[in-house]
Design a protein around this motif. Sequence first.
Motif, PDB file in Angstrom:
ATOM      1  N   LEU A  36      50.346  28.778  36.318  1.00 15.96           N
ATOM      2  CA  LEU A  36      51.025  30.182  36.646  1.00 15.96           C
ATOM      3  C   LEU A  36      50.990  30.475  37.889  1.00 15.96           C
ATOM      4  O   LEU A  36      51.872  30.933  38.548  1.00 15.96           O
ATOM      5  CB  LEU A  36      50.565  31.181  35.603  1.00 15.96           C
ATOM      6  CG  LEU A  36      51.504  32.429  35.504  1.00 15.96           C
ATOM      7  CD1 LEU A  36      52.939  32.145  35.358  1.00 15.96           C
ATOM      8  CD2 LEU A  36      50.881  33.458  34.462  1.00 15.96           C
ATOM      9  N   GLN A  37      49.809  30.654  38.435  1.00 15.64           N
ATOM     10  CA  GLN A  37      49.618  30.901  39.760  1.00 15.64           C
ATOM     11  C   GLN A  37      50.465  30.190  40.810  1.00 15.64           C
ATOM     12  O   GLN A  37      50.856  30.720  41.913  1.00 15.64           O
ATOM     13  CB  GLN A  37      48.087  30.887  40.301  1.00 15.64           C
ATOM     14  CG  GLN A  37      47.179  31.888  39.450  1.00 15.64           C
ATOM     15  CD  GLN A  37      45.768  31.855  39.547  1.00 15.64           C
ATOM     16  OE1 GLN A  37      45.366  30.359  40.021  1.00 15.64           O
ATOM     17  NE2 GLN A  37      44.729  32.653  39.300  1.00 15.64           N
ATOM     18  N   LEU A 112      46.627  39.006  45.925  1.00 14.67           N
ATOM     19  CA  LEU A 112      45.542  39.128  45.090  1.00 14.67           C
ATOM     20  C   LEU A 112      45.779  39.570  43.573  1.00 14.67           C
ATOM     21  O   LEU A 112      45.365  39.051  42.812  1.00 14.67           O
ATOM     22  CB  LEU A 112      44.617  40.269  45.761  1.00 14.67           C
ATOM     23  CG  LEU A 112      43.866  39.697  46.998  1.00 14.67           C
ATOM     24  CD1 LEU A 112      43.025  41.012  47.605  1.00 14.67           C
ATOM     25  CD2 LEU A 112      43.032  38.536  46.999  1.00 14.67           C
ATOM     26  N   LEU A 113      46.944  40.641  43.669  1.00 11.34           N
ATOM     27  CA  LEU A 113      47.328  41.078  42.450  1.00 11.34           C
ATOM     28  C   LEU A 113      48.038  40.126  41.455  1.00 11.34           C
ATOM     29  O   LEU A 113      47.758  39.916  40.369  1.00 11.34           O
ATOM     30  CB  LEU A 113      48.330  42.277  42.681  1.00 11.34           C
ATOM     31  CG  LEU A 113      48.727  42.874  41.320  1.00 11.34           C
ATOM     32  CD1 LEU A 113      47.646  43.290  40.469  1.00 11.34           C
ATOM     33  CD2 LEU A 113      49.887  44.147  41.803  1.00 11.34           C
ATOM     34  N   TRP A 114      48.640  39.160  42.047  1.00  7.22           N
ATOM     35  CA  TRP A 114      49.470  37.898  41.377  1.00  7.22           C
ATOM     36  C   TRP A 114      48.321  37.096  40.897  1.00  7.22           C
ATOM     37  O   TRP A 114      48.319  36.808  39.651  1.00  7.22           O
ATOM     38  CB  TRP A 114      50.505  37.218  42.254  1.00  7.22           C
ATOM     39  CG  TRP A 114      50.859  35.981  41.499  1.00  7.22           C
ATOM     40  CD1 TRP A 114      50.382  34.781  41.857  1.00  7.22           C
ATOM     41  CD2 TRP A 114      51.734  36.020  40.276  1.00  7.22           C
ATOM     42  NE1 TRP A 114      51.008  33.824  41.133  1.00  7.22           N
ATOM     43  CE2 TRP A 114      51.582  34.300  40.036  1.00  7.22           C
ATOM     44  CE3 TRP A 114      52.492  36.796  39.709  1.00  7.22           C
ATOM     45  CZ2 TRP A 114      52.525  34.009  39.060  1.00  7.22           C
ATOM     46  CZ3 TRP A 114      53.214  36.274  38.511  1.00  7.22           C
ATOM     47  CH2 TRP A 114      53.284  34.995  38.250  1.00  7.22           C
ATOM     48  N   VAL A 115      47.408  36.627  41.689  1.00  8.53           N
ATOM     49  CA  VAL A 115      46.375  35.805  41.194  1.00  8.53           C
ATOM     50  C   VAL A 115      45.580  36.232  39.904  1.00  8.53           C
ATOM     51  O   VAL A 115      45.203  35.773  38.874  1.00  8.53           O
ATOM     52  CB  VAL A 115      45.456  35.389  42.381  1.00  8.53           C
ATOM     53  CG1 VAL A 115      43.945  34.424  41.922  1.00  8.53           C
ATOM     54  CG2 VAL A 115      46.071  34.431  43.409  1.00  8.53           C
ATOM     55  N   HIS A 116      45.343  37.625  40.297  1.00  6.42           N
ATOM     56  CA  HIS A 116      44.447  38.411  39.079  1.00  6.42           C
ATOM     57  C   HIS A 116      45.292  38.351  37.988  1.00  6.42           C
ATOM     58  O   HIS A 116      44.642  38.094  36.577  1.00  6.42           O
ATOM     59  CB  HIS A 116      44.295  39.793  39.612  1.00  6.42           C
ATOM     60  CG  HIS A 116      43.577  40.747  38.495  1.00  6.42           C
ATOM     61  ND1 HIS A 116      42.332  40.781  38.378  1.00  6.42           N
ATOM     62  CD2 HIS A 116      44.217  41.388  37.958  1.00  6.42           C
ATOM     63  CE1 HIS A 116      41.982  41.464  37.105  1.00  6.42           C
ATOM     64  NE2 HIS A 116      43.009  42.170  36.970  1.00  6.42           N
ATOM     65  N   VAL A 148      37.813  46.233  36.949  1.00  7.18           N
ATOM     66  CA  VAL A 148      36.517  46.016  37.742  1.00  7.18           C
ATOM     67  C   VAL A 148      36.669  44.702  38.425  1.00  7.18           C
ATOM     68  O   VAL A 148      36.170  44.679  39.507  1.00  7.18           O
ATOM     69  CB  VAL A 148      35.297  45.986  36.488  1.00  7.18           C
ATOM     70  CG1 VAL A 148      34.027  45.523  37.405  1.00  7.18           C
ATOM     71  CG2 VAL A 148      35.162  47.231  36.070  1.00  7.18           C
ATOM     72  N   SER A 149      36.933  43.614  37.793  1.00  5.99           N
ATOM     73  CA  SER A 149      36.974  42.544  38.358  1.00  5.99           C
ATOM     74  C   SER A 149      38.202  42.578  39.621  1.00  5.99           C
ATOM     75  O   SER A 149      37.943  41.981  40.530  1.00  5.99           O
ATOM     76  CB  SER A 149      37.387  41.199  37.443  1.00  5.99           C
ATOM     77  OG  SER A 149      38.531  41.207  36.835  1.00  5.99           O
ATOM     78  N   VAL A 160      46.385  48.020  39.349  1.00 10.43           N
ATOM     79  CA  VAL A 160      46.127  47.104  38.396  1.00 10.43           C
ATOM     80  C   VAL A 160      46.843  47.317  36.927  1.00 10.43           C
ATOM     81  O   VAL A 160      46.057  48.231  36.607  1.00 10.43           O
ATOM     82  CB  VAL A 160      44.927  46.228  38.564  1.00 10.43           C
ATOM     83  CG1 VAL A 160      44.648  45.275  37.529  1.00 10.43           C
ATOM     84  CG2 VAL A 160      44.399  46.083  40.045  1.00 10.43           C
ATOM     85  N   PRO A 161      47.504  46.517  36.491  1.00 11.32           N
ATOM     86  CA  PRO A 161      47.771  46.778  35.091  1.00 11.32           C
ATOM     87  C   PRO A 161      46.789  46.954  34.261  1.00 11.32           C
ATOM     88  O   PRO A 161      45.980  46.069  34.208  1.00 11.32           O
ATOM     89  CB  PRO A 161      48.652  45.421  34.878  1.00 11.32           C
ATOM     90  CG  PRO A 161      49.513  45.085  36.076  1.00 11.32           C
ATOM     91  CD  PRO A 161      48.131  45.384  37.153  1.00 11.32           C
TER      92      PRO A 161
END
Length: 284
Positions: A36-37, A112-116, A148-149, A160-161
Amino acid sequence: MSEAVGDPGLFTPDSVTWQMHGDPMMWVAGVRALYLQALHPRAVRGVMQNSDFRRDAWGRLMRTANFVGTTTYGTTEAAEHAGARVRKIHSMLTATDPDTGERYGVDEPGLLLWVHCAEIDSYLQVLRRSGFPLTDAQADRYLAEHRVSARLVGLDPRTVPASRAELAAYFEKTRPQLTAGPEARTVDDFLLRPPTHALLVPAREVLWRRVAQLAYAALPPYAHELYGRPAPAPAVVTRRLRTTGTLLRRVPARVRWQLPPKHILRAMERLGPGARPAPYKAGR
């Protein structure tokens, strides 16, 4: 780094995360996350231009697993140290858009948000579909816990969602940016046919390819469309995930958790046997 006796860490044994991340289907979920990433061109370009993915993909997967294990089950100090190390590495890396020549940092918040989100969504989707018991409320709690992560890798937790609805809205908004470009094709090719010693090729074909195919099948339909490879019907995929989950969970947890670096066993030594992760504890 010394283990702080009694320190429950950032998530604590009372979290849904603590229970979920001890499940063996996390490995299948991790491969789904890679698939997905890779569909975000700017994000996957940052990986490809800063590492030899084909030679170090296993190392990357293991480093991610170690980061997840440390931040979930490690002490507060160990988790914060792991986050600081990731932020420092990312701050030094850049990538170049081959079409525009633009040079950008891999620590852009949007990347960073996409990867998370791709990672956390993969953990949640694969475990739930494979039979890990979670209510919708517990799933939302899991996503909220992972602010947190997100903070550890450099994101503002407020962006972050923190629920299934917010995560679905994020993916809907991001989908126009996704494509299966050359870098994604490289990831796909590697995951299906990772380089290995000639004597291990039969094992790769029998074992690893099944894992990769199952992880790919567990992707959302739009990802299959972008990669251009069909997948079985969702009901068939869910049945296969449940079968795989049932088989892997029959391996005694104490045996599975012996694999280095033994994050869970070390947490139980630090906090006592009551810290043992178990699905039924997720509802507490």
